[in-house]
Design a protein around this motif. Structure first.
Motif, PDB file in Angstrom:
ATOM      1  N   LEU A 197       0.860  -1.171   0.000  1.00 33.61           N
ATOM      2  CA  LEU A 197       0.000   0.000   0.000  1.00 33.61           C
ATOM      3  C   LEU A 197       0.900   1.225   0.000  1.00 33.61           C
ATOM      4  CD1 LEU A 197      -3.082   0.607   0.165  1.00 33.61           C
ATOM      5  CD2 LEU A 197      -2.718   1.069   2.591  1.00 33.61           C
ATOM      6  N   PRO A 198       0.711   2.177  -0.911  1.00 38.82           N
ATOM      7  CA  PRO A 198       1.630   3.323  -1.009  1.00 38.82           C
ATOM      8  C   PRO A 198       1.459   4.291   0.157  1.00 38.82           C
ATOM      9  CG  PRO A 198      -0.187   3.584  -2.531  1.00 38.82           C
ATOM     10  CD  PRO A 198      -0.323   2.204  -1.955  1.00 38.82           C
ATOM     11  N   PRO A 199       2.440   5.148   0.398  1.00 40.09           N
ATOM     12  CA  PRO A 199       2.290   6.182   1.421  1.00 40.09           C
ATOM     13  C   PRO A 199       1.007   6.983   1.199  1.00 40.09           C
ATOM     14  CG  PRO A 199       4.554   6.114   0.646  1.00 40.09           C
ATOM     15  CD  PRO A 199       3.769   5.194  -0.244  1.00 40.09           C
ATOM     16  N   ALA A 200       0.298   7.263   2.298  1.00 40.59           N
ATOM     17  CA  ALA A 200      -0.987   7.971   2.263  1.00 40.59           C
ATOM     18  C   ALA A 200      -2.019   7.227   1.439  1.00 40.59           C
ATOM     19  CB  ALA A 200      -0.814   9.399   1.751  1.00 40.59           C
ATOM     20  N   GLY A 201      -1.810   5.926   1.251  1.00 40.60           N
ATOM     21  CA  GLY A 201      -2.757   5.126   0.487  1.00 40.60           C
ATOM     22  C   GLY A 201      -3.961   4.721   1.321  1.00 40.60           C
ATOM     23  N   LEU A 202      -5.098   4.575   0.664  1.00 37.07           N
ATOM     24  CA  LEU A 202      -6.333   4.137   1.309  1.00 37.07           C
ATOM     25  C   LEU A 202      -7.034   3.181   0.351  1.00 37.07           C
ATOM     26  CD1 LEU A 202      -8.366   4.320   3.645  1.00 37.07           C
ATOM     27  CD2 LEU A 202      -9.313   6.373   2.573  1.00 37.07           C
ATOM     28  N   LEU A 203      -7.246   1.954   0.807  1.00 31.54           N
ATOM     29  CA  LEU A 203      -7.862   0.920  -0.023  1.00 31.54           C
ATOM     30  C   LEU A 203      -9.080   0.369   0.702  1.00 31.54           C
ATOM     31  CD1 LEU A 203      -7.880  -1.049  -2.456  1.00 31.54           C
ATOM     32  CD2 LEU A 203      -6.292  -2.504  -1.160  1.00 31.54           C
ATOM     33  N   SER A 204     -10.245   0.422   0.051  1.00 33.18           N
ATOM     34  CA  SER A 204     -11.497  -0.067   0.640  1.00 33.18           C
ATOM     35  C   SER A 204     -11.980  -1.272  -0.156  1.00 33.18           C
ATOM     36  CB  SER A 204     -12.560   1.036   0.633  1.00 33.18           C
ATOM     37  OG  SER A 204     -12.112   2.164   1.373  1.00 33.18           O
ATOM     38  N   LEU A 205     -12.276  -2.372   0.556  1.00 35.37           N
ATOM     39  CA  LEU A 205     -12.646  -3.624  -0.097  1.00 35.37           C
ATOM     40  C   LEU A 205     -13.856  -4.256   0.587  1.00 35.37           C
ATOM     41  CD1 LEU A 205      -9.096  -5.220  -0.437  1.00 35.37           C
ATOM     42  CD2 LEU A 205     -10.468  -4.287  -2.315  1.00 35.37           C
ATOM     43  N   ARG A 206     -14.695  -4.912  -0.221  1.00 34.85           N
ATOM     44  CA  ARG A 206     -15.806  -5.707   0.273  1.00 34.85           C
ATOM     45  C   ARG A 206     -15.624  -7.137  -0.224  1.00 34.85           C
ATOM     46  NH1 ARG A 206     -20.629  -2.815  -2.565  1.00 34.85           N
ATOM     47  NH2 ARG A 206     -19.106  -3.118  -4.254  1.00 34.85           N
ATOM     48  N   PRO A 207     -16.187  -8.114   0.453  1.00 38.87           N
ATOM     49  CA  PRO A 207     -16.082  -9.497  -0.035  1.00 38.87           C
ATOM     50  C   PRO A 207     -16.536  -9.652  -1.478  1.00 38.87           C
ATOM     51  CG  PRO A 207     -16.921  -9.494   2.204  1.00 38.87           C
ATOM     52  CD  PRO A 207     -16.872  -8.056   1.770  1.00 38.87           C
ATOM     53  N   GLU A 208     -17.575  -8.924  -1.886  1.00 37.27           N
ATOM     54  CA  GLU A 208     -18.078  -9.051  -3.263  1.00 37.27           C
ATOM     55  C   GLU A 208     -17.139  -8.435  -4.291  1.00 37.27           C
ATOM     56  OE1 GLU A 208     -20.951  -6.140  -1.095  1.00 37.27           O
ATOM     57  OE2 GLU A 208     -19.718  -7.903  -0.616  1.00 37.27           O
ATOM     58  N   ASP A 209     -16.136  -7.678  -3.835  1.00 38.45           N
ATOM     59  CA  ASP A 209     -15.139  -7.110  -4.752  1.00 38.45           C
ATOM     60  C   ASP A 209     -14.064  -8.123  -5.129  1.00 38.45           C
ATOM     61  OD1 ASP A 209     -16.396  -4.621  -4.578  1.00 38.45           O
ATOM     62  OD2 ASP A 209     -15.182  -4.019  -2.860  1.00 38.45           O
ATOM     63  N   LEU A 210     -14.092  -9.304  -4.520  1.00 37.27           N
ATOM     64  CA  LEU A 210     -12.970 -10.242  -4.625  1.00 37.27           C
ATOM     65  C   LEU A 210     -13.353 -11.529  -5.339  1.00 37.27           C
ATOM     66  CD1 LEU A 210     -11.625  -9.792  -0.982  1.00 37.27           C
ATOM     67  CD2 LEU A 210     -10.861  -8.626  -3.063  1.00 37.27           C
ATOM     68  N   SER A 211     -14.032 -11.418  -6.439  1.00 39.87           N
ATOM     69  CA  SER A 211     -14.405 -12.606  -7.202  1.00 39.87           C
ATOM     70  C   SER A 211     -13.165 -13.253  -7.804  1.00 39.87           C
ATOM     71  CB  SER A 211     -15.387 -12.234  -8.313  1.00 39.87           C
ATOM     72  OG  SER A 211     -14.737 -11.414  -9.289  1.00 39.87           O
ATOM     73  N   ASP A 212     -13.332 -14.458  -8.329  1.00 38.65           N
ATOM     74  CA  ASP A 212     -12.205 -15.172  -8.931  1.00 38.65           C
ATOM     75  C   ASP A 212     -11.609 -14.415 -10.110  1.00 38.65           C
ATOM     76  OD1 ASP A 212     -12.670 -17.142  -7.092  1.00 38.65           O
ATOM     77  OD2 ASP A 212     -13.737 -18.478  -8.480  1.00 38.65           O
ATOM     78  N   GLN A 213     -12.419 -13.557 -10.751  1.00 40.74           N
ATOM     79  CA  GLN A 213     -11.937 -12.817 -11.923  1.00 40.74           C
ATOM     80  C   GLN A 213     -11.126 -11.577 -11.540  1.00 40.74           C
ATOM     81  OE1 GLN A 213     -15.294 -13.866 -11.707  1.00 40.74           O
ATOM     82  NE2 GLN A 213     -14.606 -15.694 -12.849  1.00 40.74           N
ATOM     83  N   VAL A 214     -11.157 -11.207 -10.269  1.00 43.26           N
ATOM     84  CA  VAL A 214     -10.444 -10.010  -9.811  1.00 43.26           C
ATOM     85  C   VAL A 214      -9.005 -10.373  -9.476  1.00 43.26           C
ATOM     86  CG1 VAL A 214     -10.319  -8.235  -8.031  1.00 43.26           C
ATOM     87  CG2 VAL A 214     -12.535  -8.925  -8.949  1.00 43.26           C
ATOM     88  N   ASP A 215      -8.043  -9.767 -10.187  1.00 37.73           N
ATOM     89  CA  ASP A 215      -6.636 -10.052  -9.904  1.00 37.73           C
ATOM     90  C   ASP A 215      -6.034  -8.909  -9.090  1.00 37.73           C
ATOM     91  OD1 ASP A 215      -6.268  -7.974 -11.705  1.00 37.73           O
ATOM     92  OD2 ASP A 215      -5.558  -9.261 -13.326  1.00 37.73           O
ATOM     93  N   LEU A 216      -4.743  -9.036  -8.816  1.00 37.85           N
ATOM     94  CA  LEU A 216      -4.069  -8.060  -7.968  1.00 37.85           C
ATOM     95  C   LEU A 216      -4.070  -6.663  -8.587  1.00 37.85           C
ATOM     96  CD1 LEU A 216      -2.591  -8.384  -5.198  1.00 37.85           C
ATOM     97  CD2 LEU A 216      -0.453  -8.265  -6.479  1.00 37.85           C
ATOM     98  N   ASP A 217      -3.910  -6.595  -9.905  1.00 38.40           N
ATOM     99  CA  ASP A 217      -3.882  -5.291 -10.568  1.00 38.40           C
ATOM    100  C   ASP A 217      -5.212  -4.557 -10.411  1.00 38.40           C
ATOM    101  OD1 ASP A 217      -1.280  -5.611 -11.386  1.00 38.40           O
ATOM    102  OD2 ASP A 217      -1.808  -6.431 -13.349  1.00 38.40           O
TER     103      ASP A 217
END
Length: 671
Positions: free
Chosen positions: A207-227
């Motif tokens: 996570l970059p400096p001053a980074g903010l990442l918001s995630l939900r379980p539904e955001d993480l399907s098998d088709q979602v990669d790291l990029d």
């Protein structure tokens, strides 16, 4: 200061997380938090949080984490310190909020409930990495401090994502794959570090400096990669925006007033970082930055400050007498740690495990040893890191100030001058270097290298290319593939020196200086704090006129004037030395057998990462004294040592069954 970890499952795997995985992750970071552990999980929501505690503020159970907000809406696992928590607490009390304990984490949670997450972060002055779970919206928020002082790694796994303060915790979660990143390897061999935008493992990002990442379980399907996950990162504070605004609005005050104001800003930053419920000390090299921090600490302390320094047997690298002189002047309780080549050889085997990624800033060795000694006496140590980036303290800053006018000159003229300089640095020059010497360039061998580097600087097209050339370990590229990328373009600033300062602050600082300090100190359960990187100091520094940073060919002019208010000039006015070690001499002597083994042709060809013939040539020339290749060789050696460490401790062994679940500390929410 602590270690944090967590797992967020995708919608498909809700309820399937094995709670033992989080125990493995926190066990891998026991050194970051020896004073306690805690776990919390809501299996129905797919979230599991873990924490290792190094108790600094509020040593009671009221500071236990993961911590719930007073309404129960938020759960947090937090690594770091909020230095202005007392001010925020009083503001919240005035608004009617009440507190159970005295920790800064509780204040942050309350601030989030009162003002919202981003507003609470902007009001906070601190260093941190955190994971915040919102039980109402079922969203996980990951955040990092402005300058990236505290680390946070994120990895995609088949069932979701995992995150932690250290890579070893990521790999302790058995589902994490491990593919080597060739661009990261190339960057290491070129710069001596893995840039913050890369990771040595291709399935992990920082996570970059001053980074903010918001995630939900539904955001993480098998088709979602790291990029795709990485694309969702936003920033809650912008160094680029600050630099642009500040350069357009420089401080108009006369020098005398600016000196007083900087003194006041630094005093406040130091004062806030002296707040702790455990013993506090400072690293003291005898240089400008650490001497300033110690001066301001002692000026605000009724007791002698504990100070720590490293001494070397090699006179050219030893600053311990200067540190001792400063300590005597201020009356500190001073401890000196002597570092020999034997000490270095003893500590080298532990470097890969401590840094997780290969890391080739050789000053990691004295930083580690001084941290080990300091931890015997204190739990918090203040450091002068950040002074060079804020106030133009590196040699490259002074050089850029001198050659900046050349950037606007005729391009063909500069190319002609570059060719002439290259000829001066050629073999013809080297044969006569013992007779013809150039002022201030040192030994003939060093003269040749520096004139060669200057030729490439003259040939560079702009300040970005000049910066890349000045910060490269060597003109040689030992990597077989994966050419390292240059940094981001950054903001449009008013002068080349400002561009250099921005890149140092945005790139070099978080991926080298702060990585070195965090891993070295936290491996010994010591918290290191950097007053020079208080965001108020950074904001003030960016608004300073350039001639208050570099004047009369000398960097950090204004900081020198501040220190002169506390310490006689003769005790700090000398050429910059840096926290260097005699690695070149050690490689020819006591470290030679170790290095020869790691750089053996058989080993290199089997790995297929380095240019074997070029490595052999560099090693031969270094041993013969033809060229000093110590920096690029150290990068290659740190890569080799790290690869050996990985081979000896594969992921499978890290994922072995852990100790039984600590039922007393595991709070499992049942939904």
């Amino acid at each position: 200061m602590c270690g944090i970890a967590g797992i967020l499952s995708s919608q498909r795997y809700l309820g399937a997380t094995d709670p033992r995985a989080i125990v493995r992750m926190t066990d891998a970071m026991r050194h970051r938090g020896p004073n306690g552990e805690g776990f919390w999980s809501d299996r129905e929501a797919g979230i599991t949080l873990g924490h290792r505690r190094l108790a600094i503020i509020d040593l009671t159970d009221a500071g236990h984490q993961p911590m719930h907000s007073s309404t129960g809406r938020f759960v947090i696992t937090f690594n770091g310190e909020i230095y202005n928590f007392r001010t925020l607490r009083q503001q919240l009390v005035d608004l009617g909020y009440r507190f159970r304990g005295g920790s800064d984490t509780e204040v942050l949670l309350c601030a989030i409930e009162c003002w919202g997450l981003e507003s609470a972060l902007k009001r906070s002055n601190g260093m941190f990495a955190m994971a915040l779970w919102d039980r109402n919206t079922r969203i996980l928020h990951l955040a990092r401090d402005r300058m990236g002082k505290k680390p946070l790694y994120v990895a995609k796994i088949p069932s979701g994502v995992v995150f932690a303060s250290e890579l070893k915790a990521i790999h302790a979660c058995s589902a994490a794959d491990s593919d080597l990143s060739l661009p990261a390897v190339a960057a290491l061999l070129s710069r001596g570090r893995v840039p913050d935008e890369h990771c040595i493992w291709s399935n992990v990002f920082k996570l970059p400096p001053a980074g903010l990442l918001s995630l939900r379980p539904e955001d993480l399907s098998d088709q979602v990669d790291l990029d795709k996950i990485h694309c969702n990162i936003r920033t809650w504070w912008s160094l680029s925006g600050l630099a642009q605004r500040s350069r357009m609005d420089p401080l108009p005050d006369p020098d005398a007033d600016l000196i007083v104001k900087l003194d006041e800003v630094l005093r406040a930053a130091v004062r806030e970082r002296m707040v702790a419920d455990v013993p506090v000390g400072a690293f003291l090299s005898g240089g400008l930055d650490s001497s300033t921090v110690v001066a301001l600490m002692q000026a605000q302390s009724s007791q002698p400050v504990r100070t720590f320094t490293v001494a070397f047997d090699e006179q050219a690298y030893d600053e311990s007498s200067y540190a001792a002189s400063v300590a005597r002047h201020f009356g500190t309780d001073h401890t000196e740690v002597r570092l020999t080549s034997a000490d270095a050889l003893d500590v080298i085997p532990s470097l890969p495990a401590i840094w997780d990624e290969p890391f080739a800033d050789e000053s990691q060795i004295p930083t580690l040893l001084i941290s080990r000694e300091a931890q015997k006496h204190v739990t918090v140590a203040l450091s002068g890191d950040g002074g060079d980036e804020c106030f133009a303290g590196y040699t490259r800053h002074v050089v850029m100030a001198r050659v900046a006018h050349l950037l606007g000159s005729n391009r063909s003229l500069r190319r002609t001058a570059a060719k002439l300089a290259a000829r001066v640095a050629s073999g013809t020059y080297a044969r006569f270097a013992n007779v013809v010497t150039l002022p201030s360039l040192g030994s003939p061998l060093l003269q040749t290298a520096r004139v060669s580097r200057f030729a490439k600087i003259l040939a560079a097209s702009d300040e970005r290319a000049i910066y890349d050339e000045m910060t490269r370990l060597s003109e040689l590229s030992l990597a077989l593939s994966g050419e390292p990328e240059t940094g981001n373009d950054g903001p449009e600033l008013d002068e080349p020196l400002s561009q250099f300062l921005f890149r140092d602050m945005a790139e070099y600082l978080p991926s080298d200086i702060l990585v070195k300090l965090d891993r070295a100190s936290m491996s010994t359960s010591l918290e290191a704090r950097c007053p020079m990187l208080d965001h108020r100091v950074i904001e003030f520094a960016w608004r300073l006129p350039t001639n208050t940073k570099i004047r009369n060919g000398q960097g950090k002019w204004i900081l020198r004037q501040v220190l002169a208010r506390y310490l006689p000039r003769h005790q700090f006015e000398r050429p910059k030395q840096g926290f260097n070690v005699p690695i070149g001499a050690w490689l020819k002597g006591p470290l030679r057998a170790w290095a020869s083994d790691l750089l053996s042709e058989t080993r290199l060809r089997k790995q297929g990462l380095l240019d074997v013939s070029l490595v052999k040539s560099c090693w031969r020339d270094h041993l013969n004294g033809t060229r000093d290749h110590s920096r690029v060789l150290w990068a290659a050696l740190m890569l080799q040592a790290w690869l050996d460490s990985v081979a000896a401790s594969p992921t499978d062994s890290l994922a072995a069954l852990p100790r039984p679940l600590p039922t007393q500390t595991f709070n499992m929410h049942q939904g």
